[in-house]
Write a protein that holds these residues in place. Structure first.
Motif, PDB file in Angstrom:
ATOM      1  N   ASP A  75     -62.057 -20.595 -18.715  1.00 24.32           N
ATOM      2  CA  ASP A  75     -62.257 -21.931 -19.274  1.00 24.32           C
ATOM      3  C   ASP A  75     -62.967 -21.714 -20.607  1.00 24.32           C
ATOM      4  O   ASP A  75     -64.189 -21.597 -20.679  1.00 24.32           O
ATOM      5  CB  ASP A  75     -63.102 -22.778 -18.315  1.00 24.32           C
ATOM      6  CG  ASP A  75     -63.407 -24.161 -18.872  1.00 24.32           C
ATOM      7  OD1 ASP A  75     -62.874 -24.495 -19.956  1.00 24.32           O
ATOM      8  OD2 ASP A  75     -64.189 -24.893 -18.249  1.00 24.32           O
ATOM      9  N   SER A 103     -58.704 -28.374 -12.671  1.00 24.51           N
ATOM     10  CA  SER A 103     -59.427 -27.293 -13.336  1.00 24.51           C
ATOM     11  C   SER A 103     -59.260 -27.436 -14.837  1.00 24.51           C
ATOM     12  O   SER A 103     -58.478 -28.253 -15.320  1.00 24.51           O
ATOM     13  CB  SER A 103     -58.891 -25.933 -12.875  1.00 24.51           C
ATOM     14  OG  SER A 103     -57.599 -25.705 -13.416  1.00 24.51           O
ATOM     15  N   PHE A 105     -58.980 -24.381 -16.742  1.00 23.90           N
ATOM     16  CA  PHE A 105     -58.668 -23.020 -17.152  1.00 23.90           C
ATOM     17  C   PHE A 105     -57.443 -23.018 -18.064  1.00 23.90           C
ATOM     18  O   PHE A 105     -56.373 -23.493 -17.676  1.00 23.90           O
ATOM     19  CB  PHE A 105     -58.422 -22.139 -15.928  1.00 23.90           C
ATOM     20  CG  PHE A 105     -59.630 -22.009 -15.040  1.00 23.90           C
ATOM     21  CD1 PHE A 105     -60.728 -21.275 -15.457  1.00 23.90           C
ATOM     22  CD2 PHE A 105     -59.676 -22.641 -13.814  1.00 23.90           C
ATOM     23  CE1 PHE A 105     -61.855 -21.164 -14.650  1.00 23.90           C
ATOM     24  CE2 PHE A 105     -60.787 -22.530 -13.000  1.00 23.90           C
ATOM     25  CZ  PHE A 105     -61.887 -21.783 -13.417  1.00 23.90           C
ATOM     26  N   SER A 152     -66.685 -17.942 -22.763  1.00 25.75           N
ATOM     27  CA  SER A 152     -66.070 -18.950 -21.901  1.00 25.75           C
ATOM     28  C   SER A 152     -67.119 -19.665 -21.054  1.00 25.75           C
ATOM     29  O   SER A 152     -68.132 -19.080 -20.662  1.00 25.75           O
ATOM     30  CB  SER A 152     -65.030 -18.306 -20.987  1.00 25.75           C
ATOM     31  OG  SER A 152     -63.973 -17.751 -21.737  1.00 25.75           O
ATOM     32  N   LYS A 153     -66.851 -20.939 -20.766  1.00 29.17           N
ATOM     33  CA  LYS A 153     -67.745 -21.699 -19.903  1.00 29.17           C
ATOM     34  C   LYS A 153     -67.748 -21.125 -18.490  1.00 29.17           C
ATOM     35  O   LYS A 153     -68.795 -20.973 -17.863  1.00 29.17           O
ATOM     36  CB  LYS A 153     -67.311 -23.164 -19.853  1.00 29.17           C
ATOM     37  CG  LYS A 153     -67.382 -23.890 -21.174  1.00 29.17           C
ATOM     38  CD  LYS A 153     -66.853 -25.305 -21.009  1.00 29.17           C
ATOM     39  CE  LYS A 153     -66.821 -26.054 -22.327  1.00 29.17           C
ATOM     40  NZ  LYS A 153     -66.237 -27.410 -22.178  1.00 29.17           N
ATOM     41  N   THR A 154     -66.541 -20.832 -17.990  1.00 23.30           N
ATOM     42  CA  THR A 154     -66.387 -20.329 -16.630  1.00 23.30           C
ATOM     43  C   THR A 154     -65.311 -19.249 -16.610  1.00 23.30           C
ATOM     44  O   THR A 154     -64.291 -19.374 -17.277  1.00 23.30           O
ATOM     45  CB  THR A 154     -65.992 -21.459 -15.661  1.00 23.30           C
ATOM     46  OG1 THR A 154     -66.925 -22.532 -15.774  1.00 23.30           O
ATOM     47  CG2 THR A 154     -65.967 -20.964 -14.223  1.00 23.30           C
ATOM     48  N   VAL A 156     -63.203 -17.028 -13.609  1.00 26.57           N
ATOM     49  CA  VAL A 156     -62.942 -16.946 -12.171  1.00 26.57           C
ATOM     50  C   VAL A 156     -62.039 -15.743 -11.895  1.00 26.57           C
ATOM     51  O   VAL A 156     -61.079 -15.494 -12.626  1.00 26.57           O
ATOM     52  CB  VAL A 156     -62.287 -18.243 -11.663  1.00 26.57           C
ATOM     53  CG1 VAL A 156     -61.625 -18.042 -10.320  1.00 26.57           C
ATOM     54  CG2 VAL A 156     -63.329 -19.353 -11.549  1.00 26.57           C
ATOM     55  N   THR A 298     -66.258 -16.976  -8.631  1.00 27.19           N
ATOM     56  CA  THR A 298     -66.790 -17.315  -9.949  1.00 27.19           C
ATOM     57  C   THR A 298     -67.635 -16.164 -10.459  1.00 27.19           C
ATOM     58  O   THR A 298     -68.657 -15.806  -9.863  1.00 27.19           O
ATOM     59  CB  THR A 298     -67.627 -18.601  -9.899  1.00 27.19           C
ATOM     60  OG1 THR A 298     -66.804 -19.677  -9.433  1.00 27.19           O
ATOM     61  CG2 THR A 298     -68.161 -18.947 -11.291  1.00 27.19           C
ATOM     62  N   LYS A 300     -68.643 -15.986 -13.839  1.00 22.96           N
ATOM     63  CA  LYS A 300     -69.574 -16.522 -14.817  1.00 22.96           C
ATOM     64  C   LYS A 300     -69.443 -18.034 -14.828  1.00 22.96           C
ATOM     65  O   LYS A 300     -68.331 -18.569 -14.771  1.00 22.96           O
ATOM     66  CB  LYS A 300     -69.278 -15.959 -16.209  1.00 22.96           C
ATOM     67  CG  LYS A 300     -70.100 -16.582 -17.309  1.00 22.96           C
ATOM     68  CD  LYS A 300     -69.626 -16.092 -18.671  1.00 22.96           C
ATOM     69  CE  LYS A 300     -70.318 -16.886 -19.757  1.00 22.96           C
ATOM     70  NZ  LYS A 300     -69.826 -16.525 -21.087  1.00 22.96           N
ATOM     71  N   GLU A 301     -70.547 -18.733 -14.907  1.00 18.02           N
ATOM     72  CA  GLU A 301     -70.526 -20.185 -14.945  1.00 18.02           C
ATOM     73  C   GLU A 301     -71.735 -20.692 -15.696  1.00 18.02           C
ATOM     74  O   GLU A 301     -72.828 -20.148 -15.578  1.00 18.02           O
ATOM     75  CB  GLU A 301     -70.517 -20.764 -13.529  1.00 18.02           C
ATOM     76  CG  GLU A 301     -70.271 -22.263 -13.495  1.00 18.02           C
ATOM     77  CD  GLU A 301     -70.042 -22.745 -12.071  1.00 18.02           C
ATOM     78  OE1 GLU A 301     -69.456 -23.822 -11.901  1.00 18.02           O
ATOM     79  OE2 GLU A 301     -70.444 -22.043 -11.126  1.00 18.02           O
ATOM     80  N   GLY A 302     -71.521 -21.723 -16.482  1.00 18.45           N
ATOM     81  CA  GLY A 302     -72.627 -22.309 -17.218  1.00 18.45           C
ATOM     82  C   GLY A 302     -72.583 -21.971 -18.688  1.00 18.45           C
ATOM     83  O   GLY A 302     -71.854 -21.087 -19.124  1.00 18.45           O
ATOM     84  N   ARG A 304     -73.469 -20.635 -22.483  1.00 20.74           N
ATOM     85  CA  ARG A 304     -74.062 -19.430 -23.057  1.00 20.74           C
ATOM     86  C   ARG A 304     -74.839 -19.847 -24.292  1.00 20.74           C
ATOM     87  O   ARG A 304     -74.288 -20.439 -25.208  1.00 20.74           O
ATOM     88  CB  ARG A 304     -72.974 -18.426 -23.424  1.00 20.74           C
ATOM     89  CG  ARG A 304     -73.544 -17.180 -24.087  1.00 20.74           C
ATOM     90  CD  ARG A 304     -72.468 -16.183 -24.345  1.00 20.74           C
ATOM     91  NE  ARG A 304     -72.995 -14.836 -24.133  1.00 20.74           N
ATOM     92  CZ  ARG A 304     -72.304 -13.830 -23.680  1.00 20.74           C
ATOM     93  NH1 ARG A 304     -71.052 -14.002 -23.391  1.00 20.74           N
ATOM     94  NH2 ARG A 304     -72.843 -12.651 -23.532  1.00 20.74           N
TER      95      ARG A 304
END
Length: 305
Positions: A75, A103, A105, A152-154, A156, A298, A300-302, A304
């Motif tokens: 994402d 989603s 993505f 990226s924000k997220t 997966v 997941t 990475k999430e959140g 940066r």
């Protein structure tokens, strides 16, 4: 005295040039900022102190969770697209037309085996690359570097499970089943090595022959997203999403996915990789019997900062 046609044309051209110059200032400032941010993160990762054998590192995650054939979905933050305004516009179009309520993505990459430069590389569990279609071409970059430097924000991970395999389970298959899984995994790795080399040479050049794909990637992405948004994807000869199409071709090469209809293949979107074809019968990847993607993980999430 009335102005001549030549004077009118000159005035129009001067007005257009002035408008373009004014617009180029904020665009140029944004592009400079995006590249500076990329350089800052790359330098921070290069100089970061790394503690071995800790479970919060990407090395541990890759060794424990990732195998060739697995898929990463991104994402992305389009404002951090350092490849230029055209690439950022293609990113925005992909988010607008190729993602839905389920989603957001808009990009995908395929995990492939790394290059073997020494005997140690054969036994290194983290020697994996991420194969992607990008504005720089079709590239295979070290998986750890790609994860660490992503804005990226997220992100997966979709783990590809072959017939008889028990990933993330404590119990192991019996001897015959284990041997079958090992043969299948060796086949996947062998085919993905060939696929990696073929598409990198095609999409980025092999040192002898230059590839023009980097020049047209963003145009293909933008056109595919717009045509899909208008419902005209069946009349296009190109893919809706170059990154998702590349992943699907890799899965087909590895004998994990079926290739029934080229038009259906070209219409694949990143979020379609998360869907079960047997349940939806459309907008999903047709995996061969016994193959499946496990529940998304997941990575990475959140935001940066």
């Amino acid at each position: 005295m009335a102005a001549s046609a030549q004077q009118i044309r000159r005035h129009v051209l001067q007005t257009m040039a002035g408008g373009a110059a004014v617009m180029s200032l904020p665009i140029g400032g944004w592009w400079y900022w995006a590249n500076k941010e990329r350089s800052r993160v790359a330098e921070a990762n290069r100089t970061k102190i790394r503690l071995p054998n800790t479970q919060d590192t990407y090395d541990y995650l890759i060794a424990e969770k990732c195998q060739p054939g697995d898929v990463l979905l991104f994402d992305r933050r389009c404002e951090h697209c350092a490849s230029g305004p055209w690439a950022a516009l293609a990113c925005l179009a992909s988010k607008l037309f190729l993602t839905g309520s389920e989603s957001s993505f808009d990009h995908a990459g395929l995990i492939v085996p790394g290059y073997v430069k020494s005997k140690a590389d054969l036994y290194e569990a983290t020697n994996l690359l991420l194969l992607e279609a990008t504005p720089q071409g079709i590239v295979a970059r070290p998986l750890k570097d790609r994860l660490e430097q992503s804005f990226s924000k997220t992100i997966v991970l979709l783990q590809l499970n072959c017939p008889g395999e028990r990933r993330n389970e404590e119990s192991d298959p019996d001897g015959a089943q284990r041997a079958s899984v090992e043969r299948t995994r060796k086949h996947v790795e062998r085919e993905l090595r060939l696929f990696r080399d073929q598409w990198v040479a095609l999409g980025s050049g092999d040192g002898q022959k230059k590839s023009y794909y980097p020049w047209i990637h963003s145009t293909i992405s933008l056109g595919g997203a717009l045509l899909y948004g208008m419902g005209l994807q069946d009349y296009s000869s190109g893919p809706v999403s170059p990154s998702a199409y590349l992943v699907l071709m890799g899965l087909i090469k590895a004998s994990a996915a079926q290739s029934i209809d080229d038009k259906e293949n070209r219409s694949i979107k990143p979020e379609d990789l998360m869907r079960n074809y047997q349940l939806l019968n459309k907008d999903a990847v047709r995996l061969r019997p016994g193959w499946r993607f496990l529940s998304p993980i997941t990575i990475k999430e959140g935001p940066r900062l």
